[in-house]
Design an enzyme around this catalytic site. Structure first.
Site, PDB file in Angstrom:
ATOM      1  N   THR A   8       0.844  -1.198   0.000  1.00  0.00           N
ATOM      2  CA  THR A   8       0.000   0.000   0.000  1.00  0.00           C
ATOM      3  C   THR A   8       0.874   1.242   0.000  1.00  0.00           C
ATOM      4  O   THR A   8       2.036   1.182   0.409  1.00  0.00           O
ATOM      5  CB  THR A   8      -0.932   0.031   1.242  1.00  0.00           C
ATOM      6  N   ASP A  68      -8.339  -2.586  -1.334  1.00  0.00           N
ATOM      7  CA  ASP A  68      -8.931  -1.451  -2.017  1.00  0.00           C
ATOM      8  C   ASP A  68     -10.230  -1.131  -1.298  1.00  0.00           C
ATOM      9  O   ASP A  68     -11.026  -2.022  -1.021  1.00  0.00           O
ATOM     10  CB  ASP A  68      -9.175  -1.750  -3.500  1.00  0.00           C
ATOM     11  N   GLY A 144      -8.802  10.773   5.065  1.00  0.00           N
ATOM     12  CA  GLY A 144      -9.753  10.430   4.009  1.00  0.00           C
ATOM     13  C   GLY A 144     -11.159  10.916   4.328  1.00  0.00           C
ATOM     14  O   GLY A 144     -11.370  12.051   4.787  1.00  0.00           O
TER      15      GLY A 144
HETATM   16  P1  ITT Z   1      -3.449   2.134  -1.677  1.00  0.00           P
HETATM   17  O1  ITT Z   1      -2.035   2.449  -2.031  1.00  0.00           O
HETATM   18  O2  ITT Z   1      -3.571   1.089  -0.610  1.00  0.00           O
HETATM   19  O3  ITT Z   1      -4.317   1.839  -2.881  1.00  0.00           O
HETATM   20  P2  ITT Z   1      -5.194   4.472  -1.391  1.00  0.00           P
HETATM   21  O4  ITT Z   1      -5.168   5.606  -0.427  1.00  0.00           O
HETATM   22  O5  ITT Z   1      -5.169   4.792  -2.861  1.00  0.00           O
HETATM   23  O6  ITT Z   1      -4.012   3.479  -0.980  1.00  0.00           O
HETATM   24  P3  ITT Z   1      -7.779   3.116  -1.727  1.00  0.00           P
HETATM   25  O7  ITT Z   1      -7.734   3.274  -3.190  1.00  0.00           O
HETATM   26  O8  ITT Z   1      -8.127   1.788  -1.163  1.00  0.00           O
HETATM   27  O9  ITT Z   1      -6.424   3.581  -1.037  1.00  0.00           O
HETATM   28  O10 ITT Z   1      -8.789   4.100  -1.013  1.00  0.00           O
HETATM   29  C1  ITT Z   1      -9.499   5.040  -1.687  1.00  0.00           C
HETATM   30  C2  ITT Z   1      -9.688   6.283  -0.868  1.00  0.00           C
HETATM   31  O11 ITT Z   1     -10.822   6.104  -0.037  1.00  0.00           O
HETATM   32  C3  ITT Z   1      -8.540   6.638   0.067  1.00  0.00           C
HETATM   33  O12 ITT Z   1      -7.572   7.408  -0.580  1.00  0.00           O
HETATM   34  C4  ITT Z   1      -9.271   7.432   1.140  1.00  0.00           C
HETATM   35  O13 ITT Z   1      -9.424   8.762   0.739  1.00  0.00           O
HETATM   36  C5  ITT Z   1     -10.613   6.749   1.179  1.00  0.00           C
HETATM   37  N1  ITT Z   1     -10.649   5.741   2.253  1.00  0.00           N
HETATM   38  C6  ITT Z   1     -10.433   4.407   2.168  1.00  0.00           C
HETATM   39  N2  ITT Z   1     -10.575   3.829   3.370  1.00  0.00           N
HETATM   40  C7  ITT Z   1     -10.873   4.818   4.239  1.00  0.00           C
HETATM   41  C8  ITT Z   1     -11.125   4.879   5.611  1.00  0.00           C
HETATM   42  O14 ITT Z   1     -11.079   3.816   6.390  1.00  0.00           O
HETATM   43  N3  ITT Z   1     -11.402   6.067   6.145  1.00  0.00           N
HETATM   44  C9  ITT Z   1     -11.469   7.171   5.380  1.00  0.00           C
HETATM   45  N4  ITT Z   1     -11.231   7.214   4.087  1.00  0.00           N
HETATM   46  C10 ITT Z   1     -10.932   6.048   3.509  1.00  0.00           C
END
Ligand code: ITT
Length: 189
Positions: A8, A68, A144
């Protein structure tokens, strides 16, 4: 100890995953690795995670997981869902709240899809979902979408306001519970 690599780029996910797995599966040691994967934009979080873990396993040849996650808003037909990462980076929480202005139905679902690949190359997907609502304004300090997502079982608080309690009830916790159950039945002698 069973070493599991978590690929990640997100340090918040690393912190949450380590904390949850340490408690649910003490024999598992999660090691974070920020590998640049050619993550394709597919239209489900399950498929995105699955493709990514297959690529990671090809490169590493060791037990590995990728997660994801996405937030699916009912009134927006599931947007941003699998596009959450891009949408958070571009319009952020303020943009989501603006899209939701005047909308009464604020129901949303947070979903985590964990793709795991074993030493033998077996790929498994574990999902966890939490229903909730989009708040009217940002509340609490969190990463996030945490300041705008109110989980059903959170007593009206946002994920951000719940602090460490988030990990007891989150979408990520629910997906990791399934992974931990599978791992402990496979790892125990
Ligand atoms: P990876 O490198 O693991 O893909 P990422 O940040 O791009 O990291 P994702 O695509 O899985 O992760 O997540 C999409 C977005 O959704 C992430 O950037 C956050 O903004 C939001 N998100 C995911 N899980 C969250 C959580 O538990 N709480 C708040 N926001 C979350």
């Amino acid at each position: 100890m069973y070493e599991l690599i978590f690929v990640t780029s997100n340090p918040h996910k690393v912190r949450e995953v380590k904390e949850i797995v340490e408690r649910l599966a003490p024999k598992v040691n999660v090691k974070a690795l920020n590998l640049e994967l050619k993550e394709r934009q597919l239209d489900s979080v399950e498929e995105i995670a699955e493709e990514a873990v297959k690529e990671a396993f090809k490169l590493l040849g060791k037990p590995v997981m990728v997660e994801d996650a996405g937030m699916f808003i009912d009134a927006l037909n599931g947007f941003p869902g699998p596009y959450s990462s891009y949408v958070f980076k571009t319009i952020g929480n303020k943009g989501i709240l603006r899209l939701m202005e005047g909308i009464e139905n604020r129901k949303a679902t947070f979903k985590s899809a964990i793709a795991f690949c074993s030493q033998e190359g077996l790929t498994l997907i574990f999902t966890g979902t939490v229903k909730g609502e989009i708040s009217l304004e940002e509340r609490g300090e969190g990463w996030g979408f945490d300041p705008i997502f109110i989980p059903e079982e959170g007593g009206g608080k946002t994920y951000a306001e719940l602090g460490p309690l988030k990990n007891e009830i989150s979408h990520r916790r629910r997906a990791l519970e399934k992974l931990a159950t599978w791992l402990s039945s496979t790892l125990s002698p």
